[in-house]
Write a protein that holds these residues in place. Structure first.
Motif, PDB file in Angstrom:
ATOM      1  N   VAL A 160       0.816  -1.210   0.000  1.00 45.33           N
ATOM      2  CA  VAL A 160       0.000   0.000   0.000  1.00 45.33           C
ATOM      3  C   VAL A 160       0.847   1.255   0.000  1.00 45.33           C
ATOM      4  CG1 VAL A 160      -2.066  -0.907   1.086  1.00 45.33           C
ATOM      5  CG2 VAL A 160      -0.109  -0.262   2.482  1.00 45.33           C
ATOM      6  N   GLY A 161       0.200   2.343  -0.271  1.00 46.60           N
ATOM      7  CA  GLY A 161       0.878   3.622  -0.353  1.00 46.60           C
ATOM      8  C   GLY A 161       1.079   4.286   0.989  1.00 46.60           C
ATOM      9  N   PRO A 162       0.753   5.573   1.044  1.00 48.70           N
ATOM     10  CA  PRO A 162       0.987   6.368   2.250  1.00 48.70           C
ATOM     11  C   PRO A 162       0.206   5.813   3.441  1.00 48.70           C
ATOM     12  CG  PRO A 162      -0.366   7.558   0.662  1.00 48.70           C
ATOM     13  CD  PRO A 162       0.152   6.357  -0.037  1.00 48.70           C
ATOM     14  N   GLU A 163       0.886   5.676   4.547  1.00 50.89           N
ATOM     15  CA  GLU A 163       0.320   4.971   5.703  1.00 50.89           C
ATOM     16  C   GLU A 163      -0.953   5.580   6.281  1.00 50.89           C
ATOM     17  OE1 GLU A 163       2.453   3.486   8.887  1.00 50.89           O
ATOM     18  OE2 GLU A 163       4.323   3.152   7.786  1.00 50.89           O
ATOM     19  N   ASP A 164      -0.901   6.861   6.593  1.00 49.60           N
ATOM     20  CA  ASP A 164      -2.023   7.483   7.290  1.00 49.60           C
ATOM     21  C   ASP A 164      -3.351   7.293   6.582  1.00 49.60           C
ATOM     22  OD1 ASP A 164      -0.718   8.287   9.479  1.00 49.60           O
ATOM     23  OD2 ASP A 164      -0.752  10.430   9.047  1.00 49.60           O
ATOM     24  N   GLU A 165      -3.337   7.500   5.282  1.00 52.63           N
ATOM     25  CA  GLU A 165      -4.584   7.403   4.548  1.00 52.63           C
ATOM     26  C   GLU A 165      -5.112   5.979   4.543  1.00 52.63           C
ATOM     27  OE1 GLU A 165      -2.069   9.316   3.481  1.00 52.63           O
ATOM     28  OE2 GLU A 165      -3.145  11.146   4.017  1.00 52.63           O
ATOM     29  N   VAL A 166      -4.213   5.021   4.385  1.00 49.73           N
ATOM     30  CA  VAL A 166      -4.655   3.624   4.410  1.00 49.73           C
ATOM     31  C   VAL A 166      -5.253   3.290   5.761  1.00 49.73           C
ATOM     32  CG1 VAL A 166      -3.950   1.240   4.238  1.00 49.73           C
ATOM     33  CG2 VAL A 166      -2.915   2.945   2.749  1.00 49.73           C
ATOM     34  N   LEU A 167      -4.589   3.753   6.789  1.00 45.61           N
ATOM     35  CA  LEU A 167      -5.066   3.514   8.146  1.00 45.61           C
ATOM     36  C   LEU A 167      -6.467   4.092   8.318  1.00 45.61           C
ATOM     37  CD1 LEU A 167      -3.515   2.224  10.495  1.00 45.61           C
ATOM     38  CD2 LEU A 167      -3.388   4.510  11.473  1.00 45.61           C
ATOM     39  N   ASP A 168      -6.633   5.325   7.916  1.00 47.96           N
ATOM     40  CA  ASP A 168      -7.935   5.967   8.036  1.00 47.96           C
ATOM     41  C   ASP A 168      -8.976   5.203   7.241  1.00 47.96           C
ATOM     42  OD1 ASP A 168      -7.032   7.913   9.678  1.00 47.96           O
ATOM     43  OD2 ASP A 168      -6.862   9.471   8.153  1.00 47.96           O
ATOM     44  N   GLN A 169      -8.564   4.750   6.079  1.00 54.81           N
ATOM     45  CA  GLN A 169      -9.510   4.060   5.217  1.00 54.81           C
ATOM     46  C   GLN A 169      -9.996   2.765   5.853  1.00 54.81           C
ATOM     47  OE1 GLN A 169      -7.816   3.106   1.433  1.00 54.81           O
ATOM     48  NE2 GLN A 169      -9.801   3.300   0.401  1.00 54.81           N
ATOM     49  N   VAL A 170      -9.056   1.994   6.364  1.00 54.74           N
ATOM     50  CA  VAL A 170      -9.438   0.702   6.942  1.00 54.74           C
ATOM     51  C   VAL A 170     -10.140   0.898   8.280  1.00 54.74           C
ATOM     52  CG1 VAL A 170      -8.604  -1.521   7.732  1.00 54.74           C
ATOM     53  CG2 VAL A 170      -7.565  -0.443   5.742  1.00 54.74           C
ATOM     54  N   ALA A 201      -7.948  -3.346   0.669  1.00 49.48           N
ATOM     55  CA  ALA A 201      -7.415  -1.995   0.833  1.00 49.48           C
ATOM     56  C   ALA A 201      -5.961  -2.032   1.279  1.00 49.48           C
ATOM     57  CB  ALA A 201      -8.257  -1.216   1.836  1.00 49.48           C
ATOM     58  N   LEU A 202      -5.607  -3.123   1.955  1.00 51.65           N
ATOM     59  CA  LEU A 202      -4.226  -3.238   2.424  1.00 51.65           C
ATOM     60  C   LEU A 202      -3.311  -3.807   1.341  1.00 51.65           C
ATOM     61  CD1 LEU A 202      -4.905  -4.501   6.047  1.00 51.65           C
ATOM     62  CD2 LEU A 202      -4.039  -2.262   5.349  1.00 51.65           C
ATOM     63  N   GLY A 203      -3.898  -4.121   0.217  1.00 53.17           N
ATOM     64  CA  GLY A 203      -3.068  -4.567  -0.896  1.00 53.17           C
ATOM     65  C   GLY A 203      -3.043  -6.070  -1.090  1.00 53.17           C
ATOM     66  N   VAL A 204      -3.921  -6.788  -0.372  1.00 50.03           N
ATOM     67  CA  VAL A 204      -3.984  -8.235  -0.562  1.00 50.03           C
ATOM     68  C   VAL A 204      -4.875  -8.535  -1.775  1.00 50.03           C
ATOM     69  CG1 VAL A 204      -4.749 -10.413   0.474  1.00 50.03           C
ATOM     70  CG2 VAL A 204      -3.683  -8.651   1.903  1.00 50.03           C
ATOM     71  N   GLU A 205      -4.465  -9.510  -2.567  1.00 50.24           N
ATOM     72  CA  GLU A 205      -5.278  -9.898  -3.721  1.00 50.24           C
ATOM     73  C   GLU A 205      -6.672 -10.322  -3.277  1.00 50.24           C
ATOM     74  OE1 GLU A 205      -5.141  -9.960  -6.930  1.00 50.24           O
ATOM     75  OE2 GLU A 205      -3.211  -8.893  -6.928  1.00 50.24           O
ATOM     76  N   GLU A 206      -7.673 -10.001  -4.079  1.00 50.66           N
ATOM     77  CA  GLU A 206      -9.050 -10.266  -3.664  1.00 50.66           C
ATOM     78  C   GLU A 206      -9.303 -11.747  -3.382  1.00 50.66           C
ATOM     79  OE1 GLU A 206     -12.014  -8.085  -5.490  1.00 50.66           O
ATOM     80  OE2 GLU A 206     -13.655  -9.285  -4.655  1.00 50.66           O
TER      81      GLU A 206
ATOM     82  N   PRO B 191      -6.282  16.623   3.339  1.00 52.85           N
ATOM     83  CA  PRO B 191      -7.488  16.584   2.499  1.00 52.85           C
ATOM     84  C   PRO B 191      -7.207  16.057   1.101  1.00 52.85           C
ATOM     85  CG  PRO B 191      -7.435  18.615   3.753  1.00 52.85           C
ATOM     86  CD  PRO B 191      -6.119  17.934   3.983  1.00 52.85           C
ATOM     87  N   GLN B 192      -6.180  16.607   0.469  1.00 54.07           N
ATOM     88  CA  GLN B 192      -5.892  16.204  -0.897  1.00 54.07           C
ATOM     89  C   GLN B 192      -5.516  14.720  -0.980  1.00 54.07           C
ATOM     90  OE1 GLN B 192      -3.527  19.158  -2.827  1.00 54.07           O
ATOM     91  NE2 GLN B 192      -3.287  17.942  -4.705  1.00 54.07           N
ATOM     92  N   ARG B 193      -4.704  14.292  -0.024  1.00 57.01           N
ATOM     93  CA  ARG B 193      -4.304  12.884  -0.032  1.00 57.01           C
ATOM     94  C   ARG B 193      -5.493  11.975   0.194  1.00 57.01           C
ATOM     95  NH1 ARG B 193       1.672  12.735   2.147  1.00 57.01           N
ATOM     96  NH2 ARG B 193       1.185  10.581   2.654  1.00 57.01           N
ATOM     97  N   ALA B 194      -6.402  12.413   1.055  1.00 59.34           N
ATOM     98  CA  ALA B 194      -7.597  11.593   1.300  1.00 59.34           C
ATOM     99  C   ALA B 194      -8.418  11.468   0.026  1.00 59.34           C
ATOM    100  CB  ALA B 194      -8.430  12.205   2.419  1.00 59.34           C
ATOM    101  N   VAL B 195      -8.484  12.549  -0.725  1.00 54.98           N
ATOM    102  CA  VAL B 195      -9.238  12.505  -1.990  1.00 54.98           C
ATOM    103  C   VAL B 195      -8.612  11.493  -2.942  1.00 54.98           C
ATOM    104  CG1 VAL B 195      -9.806  13.805  -4.067  1.00 54.98           C
ATOM    105  CG2 VAL B 195     -10.150  14.839  -1.823  1.00 54.98           C
ATOM    106  N   VAL B 196      -7.302  11.548  -3.046  1.00 54.15           N
ATOM    107  CA  VAL B 196      -6.612  10.595  -3.922  1.00 54.15           C
ATOM    108  C   VAL B 196      -6.941   9.171  -3.504  1.00 54.15           C
ATOM    109  CG1 VAL B 196      -4.374   9.690  -4.641  1.00 54.15           C
ATOM    110  CG2 VAL B 196      -4.711  12.156  -4.443  1.00 54.15           C
TER     111      VAL B 196
END
Lengths: 226, 226
Positions: A160-170, A201-206, B191-196
């Motif tokens: 996965v990419g940038p940590e914070d956003e992934v964390l927030d997403q999950v 979302a963490l990058g594991v294959e479906e 904000p921008q990163r979250a949008v991405v």
DNA sequence: GTCAATATTGACATTTTCGCCAATCTTAGG
DNA sequence: CCTAAGATTGGCGAAAATGTCAATATTGAC
């Protein structure tokens, strides 16, 4: 009134001390029982009255006089802290994935357990949602998640990419699923589907995500007793 | 006390009537001003006392007597409804992406606007978080989102799996980002990163997602006046 | 079973909140 | 500027909540 700072829980959650200090006074047995009653009643009241709850509300729900309440908590603020701490501990417990090596499997198991518990115990779910929405409350829903993510990244298990956003997403996915479970508009298999989606979302294959979720769903842990 | 059902807002949000009924009584000018003061004060109080707030709190914060308060709202419950409605309307306003054809661009613009507003106005952000955590509150953070998602799927613009989970994931990302913004632990470009990240979750290629986010960030809308 | 330790009670003074309203002040159409 | 519509006030009685305490009931080690 609304602070609910429960930073002290962190050292508990970190595993330093889950044991009770074991003070044996005369009426320790009844004392423990009453305390449990108060906490339990407090959770129920908190779940549907929010932080605007009343000492009398809790005492009544617990079937106890207000005088007794003040034998256990100095004031309303103190039981609110205790309730937050209690819920956070239960969260940490539900999210425990000890002994599972693979970060992905650990995530699947822990998340599924949390979501199932949220479905079974609507009170807990609602209290938890209340804590999530209080920034700076000291309750950190995504603590385990952050560790798992870091671990998984280090081992190249997650992609996965940038940590914070992934964390927030999950974490956000989990929170919204809990919300859906709490309001009763969740499909029966919502927990499992959320796990799959989280893994993706963490990058594991479906395909593998599905497999992991199914696996986690099958070897369910024994239900909590209390 | 804790209900905050604001179903009536939906017809407003749907665009039926944003206009004021335009009743011109004697002191209408002052009346409007005082009402604004009360709402504004109410938001501030709600943001840091939660639903346990007091009529006196609000009146004091608004610099007005409690008698005046009851000239505008029948009781505490009524202003809580009004506050929820107000916040939801502001959300709908901030999330408006009218006139933008492409669902992806619309999502990028709307989300960025919401997140920026949350960063600028911590009070609003905190009130919003409180509403999100109250299942069945009638506040539906993901209404626009759901429409955009449906639209994008219909046009083949988004490429995602089961709807509910994706919705939870993206809505959750936004909520958690708002939380981060509200507690002040957000990076400047959060904000921008979250949008991405949100666009990626919807199945947009990362390169294009970045482009869309940058584009949305550049043509910022004029700030709201009130 | 005894009884000192201790938990519980419920009434209490005190404080806070609620919702109201008659008196007073302010507004804006003429 | 005048003046009536109407907005604001501040204090009121009622109701509810808070936190305390002396009296009472219960507990469990012996």
């Amino acid at each position: 009134m609304s602070i609910l700072t429960i930073a002290p829980i962190l050292k508990y959650v970190a595993g330093v001390a889950t044991e009770t200090p074991e003070v044996r006074t005369r009426g320790y047995r009844k004392k423990e029982r009453t305390r449990r009653q108060l906490i339990s009643a407090g959770l129920r009241v908190l779940a549907d009255k929010g932080q605007g709850l009343t000492v009398s509300d809790i005492a009544a729900e617990a079937g106890v006089s207000t005088g007794t309440f003040y034998n256990y908590f100095a004031d309303r603020r103190e039981i609110l802290e205790a309730l937050a701490e209690h819920s956070a501990l239960e969260l940490a417990e539900a999210a425990a994935g000890e002994g599972i090596e693979d970060p992905a499997r650990r995530f699947a198991t822990a998340t599924l357990q949390v979501l199932r518990r949220a479905r079974e115990d609507g009170t807990w779910a609602r209290v938890l949602l209340g804590l999530v929405s209080r920034p700076g409350s000291g309750v950190d829903l995504s603590r385990h998640l952050r560790e798992d993510l870091a671990d998984g990244l280090a081992r190249g298990r997650f992609d996965v990419g940038p940590e914070d956003e992934v964390l927030d997403q999950v974490a956000g996915l989990i929170v919204m699923t809990i919300r859906r479970l709490a309001e009763g508009t969740a499909a029966p298999d919502a927990p499992q589907r959320a796990v799959v989606r989280g893994l993706c979302a963490l990058g594991v294959e479906e395909a593998e995500a599905r497999e992991l979720a199914t696996e986690a769903a099958s070897d369910r842990r024994p239900d909590r007793s209390a």
